[in-house]
Design a protein around this motif. Sequence first.
Motif, mmCIF file in Angstrom:
data_model
loop_
_atom_site.group_PDB
_atom_site.id
_atom_site.type_symbol
_atom_site.label_atom_id
_atom_site.label_comp_id
_atom_site.label_asym_id
_atom_site.label_seq_id
_atom_site.Cartn_x
_atom_site.Cartn_y
_atom_site.Cartn_z
ATOM 1 N N SER A 1 0.844 -1.195 0.000
ATOM 2 C CA SER A 1 0.000 0.000 0.000
ATOM 3 C C SER A 1 0.881 1.249 0.000
ATOM 4 N N CYS A 2 0.395 2.331 0.650
ATOM 5 C CA CYS A 2 0.993 3.656 0.485
ATOM 6 C C CYS A 2 2.420 3.768 1.007
ATOM 7 N N CYS A 3 2.827 2.971 1.989
ATOM 8 C CA CYS A 3 4.209 3.033 2.477
ATOM 9 C C CYS A 3 5.197 2.624 1.393
ATOM 10 N N ALA A 4 4.719 1.955 0.364
ATOM 11 C CA ALA A 4 5.606 1.548 -0.732
ATOM 12 C C ALA A 4 6.190 2.756 -1.446
ATOM 13 N N GLY B 1 5.722 4.185 11.904
ATOM 14 C CA GLY B 1 5.548 5.446 11.202
ATOM 15 C C GLY B 1 4.330 5.399 10.320
ATOM 16 N N CYS B 2 3.894 6.588 9.873
ATOM 17 C CA CYS B 2 2.713 6.633 9.005
ATOM 18 C C CYS B 2 2.852 7.790 8.003
ATOM 19 N N SER C 1 0.056 -3.022 12.887
ATOM 20 C CA SER C 1 -1.106 -3.238 13.752
ATOM 21 C C SER C 1 -2.453 -3.031 13.067
ATOM 22 N N GLY C 2 -2.467 -2.600 11.828
ATOM 23 C CA GLY C 2 -3.725 -2.220 11.188
ATOM 24 C C GLY C 2 -3.901 -0.727 11.147
ATOM 25 N N GLY C 3 -3.117 0.009 11.949
ATOM 26 C CA GLY C 3 -3.127 1.466 11.935
ATOM 27 C C GLY C 3 -4.499 2.052 12.186
#
Length: 419
Positions: free
Chosen positions: A44-47, A141-142, A114-116
């Motif tokens: 997803s977006c962390c990529a 991190g997010c 954790s699912g954030g």
Amino acid sequence: MGIINFAPKILDPVPGGKYVVNAIDYVVNWARANSIWPLTYGTSCCAIEMMSSSMARYDIARFGSEVFRASPRQADLFIIAGTITRRMAPALQMLWEQMPGPKYVLAMGACTISGGPFIYDNYSVVRGAQNLIPVDVFVPGCPPRPEALFHGLLTLREKILKETCRDPWHEGDTKDVAFMDRYREAAKAWAELEKIKDEEMAEARAKFKEENPDYKSAFKPVRVVKENFPEIAREATPSRGLSQSEMFAKLQAKFPSATVPASGEDTVEAVIQNMAADAPLEVTIDANDYLSAVEFVKNDASFSMDYLIDVTAIDYEDHFELITMLRSMQHGHKLFFCTPLKKNADIPEEKRATALLAKVPTVSHLYPAAEVKEREVYDMFGIEFTGHQDLRRIFLDKDFVGYPLRKDFTNPDMIKRPV
């Protein structure tokens, strides 16, 4: 690595053989730790941050990891970067199983760990990659910046350097933390710590007040003055095709039930008059006239609605509202049909959450793209499209219970958000 693991059995009995084994460990681990090949896979977006780490500004090549492999059989590091959904989980596990050992996993981002923010009121997100495959390093991190990813790589490197022929790599175990409510537990632990801190400081505060009865804090909050920017008027957009009033007049002449939603004391004419030139006309049409109206605006030369933008729905307490968005590529005007669909009141209350509550004719024979759009609405809302040639679930498993975008949807895997 299998042959090297036999080195201690062969060399340890030989005088000085232990030093040879230690030298082999050093060379092998140095080579492995400095040439970790990640798998080209972003969940997803962390990529995005993982991709930027390989660019010139950050240069992941400094750590020997610039060779992102497209095949799991050539990779030894699985960077899970972002949210993992339940539909994605089998593919992720399959890729992990296809990677040859020794192999490692780096979980990147709060959603992966954790699912954030999706941990509550959500049935579709896996609450932690460690539920699926063993994880070696967590990078919070997010999203975490590339520097944080590099710190995770260095941490993994330290772990690899500690492996020896006598204590070789072995596949770890998964941890079932799917129903762990980390945020409630953290809030509870924080409250307990604050309570202890308050009790420890109570005597000191009482003594300070007694010795300084007139003390007033010198702290004053500084308010940032909000700058007022001048309002910029919207530039008038040139009208294309039929105006909203012309479209509505033609539709109402053909279908008297057609109307435009108006709030308060506004009249339909006033609502249409105040629309921007490029705004779509939203027309509420009766369910009995829905198919005829869509067919009319598609075939009528003045409308020529030849492009289907989308088909979606809204769930209200006693009815659904089907939204069919159309556009004329020839003329440029846009028309949105809002069709109220009354929910079937004859279905018992205990069966309503898993039953099809409304039906409407399909328009897939008019717009081929509607075949997929209508399947999505059927999958998420439980609205039946009569005459559809292939009405089955498109995103969810065929044995999935319920319709996730309805307000009555429940799932045993969901954790309720704290109020």
